[in-house]
Design a protein around this motif. Structure first.
Motif, PDB file in Angstrom:
ATOM      1  N   ALA A  20     -66.403  -5.272  13.938  1.00 31.24           N
ATOM      2  CA  ALA A  20     -66.010  -4.916  15.297  1.00 31.24           C
ATOM      3  C   ALA A  20     -64.565  -4.458  15.241  1.00 31.24           C
ATOM      4  N   PHE A  21     -64.337  -3.167  15.404  1.00 36.58           N
ATOM      5  CA  PHE A  21     -62.961  -2.669  15.307  1.00 36.58           C
ATOM      6  C   PHE A  21     -62.769  -1.469  16.228  1.00 36.58           C
ATOM      7  N   VAL A  22     -61.520  -1.203  16.539  1.00 40.37           N
ATOM      8  CA  VAL A  22     -61.120  -0.030  17.296  1.00 40.37           C
ATOM      9  C   VAL A  22     -60.326   0.872  16.362  1.00 40.37           C
ATOM     10  N   GLU A  23     -60.509   2.178  16.508  1.00 43.14           N
ATOM     11  CA  GLU A  23     -59.864   3.122  15.602  1.00 43.14           C
ATOM     12  C   GLU A  23     -59.352   4.331  16.392  1.00 43.14           C
ATOM     13  N   VAL A  24     -58.175   4.784  15.993  1.00 45.42           N
ATOM     14  CA  VAL A  24     -57.580   5.976  16.597  1.00 45.42           C
ATOM     15  C   VAL A  24     -57.200   6.927  15.471  1.00 45.42           C
ATOM     16  N   GLU A  25     -57.510   8.199  15.661  1.00 44.28           N
ATOM     17  CA  GLU A  25     -57.154   9.207  14.661  1.00 44.28           C
ATOM     18  C   GLU A  25     -56.340  10.307  15.330  1.00 44.28           C
ATOM     19  N   THR A  26     -55.262  10.711  14.695  1.00 42.33           N
ATOM     20  CA  THR A  26     -54.413  11.753  15.253  1.00 42.33           C
ATOM     21  C   THR A  26     -54.011  12.738  14.169  1.00 42.33           C
ATOM     22  N   ASP A  27     -53.860  13.995  14.540  1.00 41.77           N
ATOM     23  CA  ASP A  27     -53.420  15.019  13.598  1.00 41.77           C
ATOM     24  C   ASP A  27     -51.909  14.928  13.411  1.00 41.77           C
ATOM     25  N   VAL A  28     -51.461  14.964  12.153  1.00 36.36           N
ATOM     26  CA  VAL A  28     -50.025  14.886  11.865  1.00 36.36           C
ATOM     27  C   VAL A  28     -49.512  16.158  11.207  1.00 36.36           C
ATOM     28  N   ALA A  29     -50.410  16.979  10.688  1.00 33.23           N
ATOM     29  CA  ALA A  29     -50.052  18.259  10.082  1.00 33.23           C
ATOM     30  C   ALA A  29     -51.330  19.071   9.950  1.00 33.23           C
ATOM     31  N   GLU A  30     -51.220  20.297   9.478  1.00 37.43           N
ATOM     32  CA  GLU A  30     -52.404  21.126   9.316  1.00 37.43           C
ATOM     33  C   GLU A  30     -53.345  20.503   8.290  1.00 37.43           C
ATOM     34  N   ALA A  31     -54.584  20.251   8.717  1.00 35.75           N
ATOM     35  CA  ALA A  31     -55.628  19.660   7.867  1.00 35.75           C
ATOM     36  C   ALA A  31     -55.272  18.257   7.382  1.00 35.75           C
ATOM     37  N   THR A  32     -54.361  17.590   8.065  1.00 38.80           N
ATOM     38  CA  THR A  32     -53.963  16.223   7.690  1.00 38.80           C
ATOM     39  C   THR A  32     -53.982  15.353   8.934  1.00 38.80           C
ATOM     40  N   SER A  33     -54.585  14.194   8.832  1.00 36.73           N
ATOM     41  CA  SER A  33     -54.691  13.297   9.979  1.00 36.73           C
ATOM     42  C   SER A  33     -54.320  11.873   9.581  1.00 36.73           C
ATOM     43  N   LEU A  34     -53.977  11.082  10.574  1.00 35.09           N
ATOM     44  CA  LEU A  34     -53.636   9.667  10.399  1.00 35.09           C
ATOM     45  C   LEU A  34     -54.656   8.846  11.164  1.00 35.09           C
ATOM     46  N   ARG A  35     -55.311   7.960  10.468  1.00 36.43           N
ATOM     47  CA  ARG A  35     -56.327   7.109  11.075  1.00 36.43           C
ATOM     48  C   ARG A  35     -55.850   5.664  11.050  1.00 36.43           C
ATOM     49  N   MET A  36     -55.871   5.003  12.212  1.00 36.48           N
ATOM     50  CA  MET A  36     -55.423   3.618  12.321  1.00 36.48           C
ATOM     51  C   MET A  36     -56.544   2.787  12.938  1.00 36.48           C
ATOM     52  N   SER A  37     -56.863   1.662  12.319  1.00 34.69           N
ATOM     53  CA  SER A  37     -57.921   0.803  12.857  1.00 34.69           C
ATOM     54  C   SER A  37     -57.497  -0.652  12.789  1.00 34.69           C
ATOM     55  N   ALA A  38     -58.027  -1.442  13.712  1.00 38.08           N
ATOM     56  CA  ALA A  38     -57.725  -2.865  13.780  1.00 38.08           C
ATOM     57  C   ALA A  38     -58.980  -3.608  14.208  1.00 38.08           C
ATOM     58  N   GLY A  39     -59.210  -4.758  13.588  1.00 35.26           N
ATOM     59  CA  GLY A  39     -60.366  -5.568  13.930  1.00 35.26           C
ATOM     60  C   GLY A  39     -61.048  -6.100  12.684  1.00 35.26           C
ATOM     61  N   ARG A  40     -62.356  -6.268  12.760  1.00 34.05           N
ATOM     62  CA  ARG A  40     -63.167  -6.804  11.650  1.00 34.05           C
ATOM     63  C   ARG A  40     -63.943  -5.654  11.018  1.00 34.05           C
ATOM     64  N   LYS A  41     -63.884  -5.593   9.666  1.00 33.21           N
ATOM     65  CA  LYS A  41     -64.362  -4.382   9.004  1.00 33.21           C
ATOM     66  C   LYS A  41     -64.835  -4.691   7.586  1.00 33.21           C
TER      67      LYS A  41
END
Length: 465
Positions: free
Chosen positions: A144-165
């Motif tokens: 059970a987790f929540v995740e957010v993904e955001t673009d930081v550059a061209e063709a590059t993204s940052l994914r952050m998640s918190a919870g049980r995985k």
């Protein structure tokens, strides 16, 4: 010579009694993963890319007209029988049981935000010994987790998640899902991944989930914590070749070794090279460890991997593979310095589908062959030989529990194991598998306690979509 003779005998016994392990992609439908959350089904938003398979309406459920919100669902139902004659070479009575687990999941996406949940309902039947946390956890939340993904550059993204995985890093030698036993190993905490087309860097800080036997009583561990950084660089297109470098830290408030018990701090530095050309493949990993155990210095190391070749144009498409490991043990139990490698949270089926020993103080050599009588059927035969890397240390289970102390023998040879297995991908959702094996004890086992031939049987049905 005794070890070589034992190895040959085990191979002959394996061939005549039928036993082994199957171990390639036929074990699950190729579009599915163990963790489930890496799967992406958003392409089904395009009607032209749908095949009409009955599962597709469950994999992509649109929740908005613009396609920014959708739901993916899925399910795993697995039953597995395991039977053992002479467990631990006769130290324990015969054992046989059936594991059951039911794991549905829901993956909700809205824009760059996702919410993932996967409960587990588990049980064990027929068992006469004391139940263990890997046998059953009743009904509980596996992921059970929540995740957010955001673009930081061209063709590059940052994914952050918190919870049980569920988390698996690289080949799973140090951090994996423990998928083979009934209850997978989940972690509570957070991870951050920087992802680009040819590289990925993941940082994590988590604690393992301590599974308990009753429903809704699993808890974040207060004994162990894990942190680190894992980086992968792919070479060329398709991510078929590349290398990893990583650092992993572990704190254990009650570590157990043949030397004794105590608080442990482990720093693991490692690297892995891997590749697959379609015919030949390789996966080689090496790591060193330092830190402290019971207030004294620890230093350990390990190297292992596999190489193989597929004869895709030959009859039965044989796949020949050679796997080997050399994993350090402690040289002197009376010396406070510890030399035993800690594999942290390794694969649940580390060597073959059923093995009484794990990756500590070990040298192992395992040739195998896999053939394909049909496109959807695999038949594998493997033979393994095991030695102690250090005669001053004992042997351990995959869980890390001490199986036999090394204080009663100077022998190095542990024994040989042979296993034969078959797997049939009956439908894209249903996999049926069976394995039979034997473990013939060597000199070390004979000199330290009961030394009967272990016989192992496994039969499994796994339905997943």
């Amino acid at each position: 010579m005794a070890s070589i003779r034992g190895f040959v005998v085990a191979m002959i016994v394996g061939a005549t009694q039928v036993e082994a392990q199957v171990g390639t992609d036929i074990g699950r439908a190729p579009t599915l993963t163990i963790e489930r959350y890496p799967e992406s089904w958003s392409y089904l938003a395009d009607p032209d890319r749908r095949t009409g398979r009955w599962t597709e309406p469950f994999k992509y459920i649109p929740l908005s007209t613009d396609g920014s919100a959708y739901l993916t669902t899925g399910l795993e139902i697995r039953s597995r029988y395991e039977g053992y004659a002479n467990p631990r070479w006769g130290e324990a009575p015969h054992d046989g049981y059936v594991w059951h687990r039911f794991m549905p999941y829901a993956d909700f996406h809205v824009g760059k935000l996702r919410l993932f949940a996967q409960p587990i309902i588990s049980g064990i039947s027929g068992v006469r010994r004391t139940k263990r946390p890997v046998d059953t956890t009743g009904a509980d939340m596996l992921q059970a987790f929540v995740e957010v993904e955001t673009d930081v550059a061209e063709a590059t993204s940052l994914r952050m998640s918190a919870g049980r995985k569920l988390i698996s890093l690289g080949a799973g030698r140090f951090v994996d899902t423990r998928y083979g036993p009934n209850i997978p190993q989940a972690f509570d905490g957070f991870d951050v991944a920087l992802m680009a087309p040819t590289r990925q860097v993941t940082a994590l800080a988590v604690r393992p989930v301590d599974n308990r036997l009753d429903s809704f009583d699993d808890r974040t561990s207060t004994q162990k914590s894990l942190w680190g950084v894992y980086a992968t660089q792919w070479l060329g297109d398709g991510r078929a070749k590349g290398f990893d470098v990583y650092y992993l830290g572990l704190r254990d408030r009650n570590a157990v070794y043949d030397q004794g018990t105590g608080k442990e701090l482990v720093h693991t530095f490692g690297t892995r090279i891997f590749g697959d050309t379609g015919s030949s493949y390789w996966n080689i990993e090496a790591a060193v460890q330092n830190g402290t155990f019971a207030g004294h210095r620890r230093a350990a190391w390990g190297i292992g991997g596999e190489i193989g070749y597929r004869f895709a144009q030959a009859p039965l498409q044989p796949d020949l593979r050679l796997a080997a490991d050399v994993i350090s043990g402690d040289d002197d139990p009376d010396d406070p310095k510890l030399g035993t490698l800690n594999p942290l949270f390794p694969r649940g089926k580390y060597f073959v589908s059923q093995s009484p020993i794990g990756p500590r103080n070990l040298i192992q050599l395992r040739p195998s062959i896999t053939i394909h009588p049909r496109k959807d059927v695999e038949l594998s035969l493997s033979g393994s030989a095991y030695w102690r890397q250090s005669t001053g240390d004992g042997i351990y289970a995959i869980s890390g529990a001490l199986v036999r102390s090394g204080r009663g023998s100077d022998a190095r040879f542990i024994g040989t194991q042979a296993e034969i297995a078959v797997a049939w991908q009956a439908t894209p959702e249903l996999n049926l598998a069976a394995s039979v094996g034997v473990f013939d004890p060597g000199t070390f086992i004979r000199e330290t306690g009961p030394a009967q031939l272990i016989k192992l049987v496994g039969v499994m049905a796994n339905y997943r979509f």
